[in-house]
Design an enzyme around this catalytic site. Structure first.
Site, PDB file in Angstrom:
ATOM      1  N   ASP A  50      38.797  31.398  37.041  1.00  0.00           N
ATOM      2  CA  ASP A  50      38.926  32.863  37.119  1.00  0.00           C
ATOM      3  C   ASP A  50      39.612  33.511  35.928  1.00  0.00           C
ATOM      4  OD1 ASP A  50      37.872  32.462  39.621  1.00  0.00           O
ATOM      5  OD2 ASP A  50      39.592  33.182  40.731  1.00  0.00           O
ATOM      6  N   ASP A  88      45.077  35.143  39.395  1.00  0.00           N
ATOM      7  CA  ASP A  88      44.349  35.804  40.483  1.00  0.00           C
ATOM      8  C   ASP A  88      44.762  37.270  40.656  1.00  0.00           C
ATOM      9  OD1 ASP A  88      42.249  35.517  42.288  1.00  0.00           O
ATOM     10  OD2 ASP A  88      43.597  35.229  43.985  1.00  0.00           O
ATOM     11  N   ASP A 114      39.783  29.806  51.667  1.00  0.00           N
ATOM     12  CA  ASP A 114      39.804  30.749  50.554  1.00  0.00           C
ATOM     13  C   ASP A 114      40.948  31.740  50.676  1.00  0.00           C
ATOM     14  OD1 ASP A 114      37.459  29.827  49.210  1.00  0.00           O
ATOM     15  OD2 ASP A 114      36.240  30.811  50.729  1.00  0.00           O
TER      16      ASP A 114
END
Length: 345
Positions: free
Chosen positions: A167, A129, A318
């Site tokens: 991701d 991330d 989130d």
């Protein structure tokens, strides 16, 4: 993205503090318009009850299931009924980054008892991330290899569908992950696919982001190939995002054609009302007014779509935006909103 955090403590804290859900100030009311709304919600929840229309496992001890029990004990019957639209559906398990074995063992044992498939997310790639809300991951390439080996060993001979590293590829494409990490990431993802595929009943889907992120699917083609998608069962789309079903399928078909016709799975956990209008930077993190999407199933009627899944667990935050808790932590208010705004059957 958010791994599965142990959330029973958080639920207990809500109970101890007596905190109400902000969306439910009139939840105990049973008269007038409130009673009519309650009847509607009860009917919707009942319609979604029963065995899931798929081969995927439903966790009887999920945060949503625990919340339903808690709200029933508190007399919040209407809210509990609404939340069953989440608790009675199969959702992915995000095993812990320190030791994935306990979470995987619990899920695969439960699934095996019911002759179902556990849906798991491998989310521990180094430099994960790129420093944002879910930053972290393994401290080195060797640590990641050990973690993946533990992950695969814990599955053993069980039936499992693994979504690999949400991701990780899109962050290479958009430049968020520094260039010096790209080669190692491709190598680690390729090795992870090969290791997981050594388990006899495992399917692996390498994550490819969502249509609202990398707008041109062709930009993902070479990175997916470098990461070994040819050895995977396919790729995943829309993990933790809100793109609508039609947009995802169209995007997936286009991308599939560039990677040898690979199949894909899609996350519909929160896309029932599509994405929040506005800039992507503001729309991805706990956007208001969203709703549950198409329930999970492996009976998609589409030859390229292997499964519709709830990969993001509805109700998990989130990140600390719009009043939410830390990434991956259970947020009952948000879960209730998703349930009440669920896509019509």
């Amino acid at each position: 993205m958010h791994r599965l955090l142990r959330t029973f403590t958080a639920l207990a804290a809500f109970a101890a503090l007596g905190l109400p859900a902000g969306c439910s100030s009139d939840s105990a009311s049973g008269t007038g318009a409130g009673a009519k709304e309650e009847a509607t919600v009860r009917g919707a929840a009942t319609a979604s009850a029963g065995p899931p229309e798929s081969t995927f496992w439903v966790d009887p001890e999920s945060p949503a299931a625990r919340q339903v029990e808690q709200w029933e004990q508190q007399g919040r019957a209407r809210d509990a009924d609404a939340l069953r639209r989440i608790s009675e559906q199969p959702m992915a398990v995000w095993p812990a980054g320190d030791d994935p074995a306990p979470d995987i063992a619990q899920a695969t044992r439960g699934a095996a008892k019911e002759n179902r498939t556990a849906v798991l997310v491998a989310y521990n790639i180094p430099h994960r991330d790129c420093g944002q809300h879910s930053a972290g991951g393994a401290g080195s390439a060797d640590q990641y290899r050990t973690w993946v080996d533990t992950f695969a060993d814990a599955i053993g001979g069980a039936s499992a569908l693994v979504v690999l590293e949400p991701d990780a590829i899109p962050h290479i494409v958009d430049g968020c992950t520094p260039a010096e990490y790209h080669a190692d990431r491709y190598q680690l993802l390729s090795e992870a696919i090969q290791r997981l595929k050594r388990q006899p009943k495992v399917k692996v889907y390498l994550d490819a982001g969502n249509p609202g992120w990398i707008s041109e699917p062709g930009k993902l083609t070479e990175p997916l190939q470098k990461a070994g998608v040819a050895q995977a069962d396919g790729f995943s789309l829309n993990v933790s995002n809100f793109q609508d079903d039609g947009t995802i399928k169209s995007y997936g078909r286009t991308l599939s054609a560039t990677v040898g016709g690979k199949h894909f799975v899609m996350d519909t956990s929160r896309n029932g009302r599509g994405p929040l209008a506005g800039d992507r930077q503001d729309a991805w993190c706990n956007p208001p007014g969203r709703g549950l999407g198409t329930p999970p199933t492996d009976r998609t009627g589409d030859p390229l779509v292997d499964a519709v899944l709830w990969i993001k667990r509805p109700g998990d935050s989130d990140g600390p935006c719009r009043g939410g808790p830390a990434a991956g932590q259970w947020w009952p208010d948000y879960a209730l909103g998703l349930a009440r705004n669920a896509k019509a059957a």
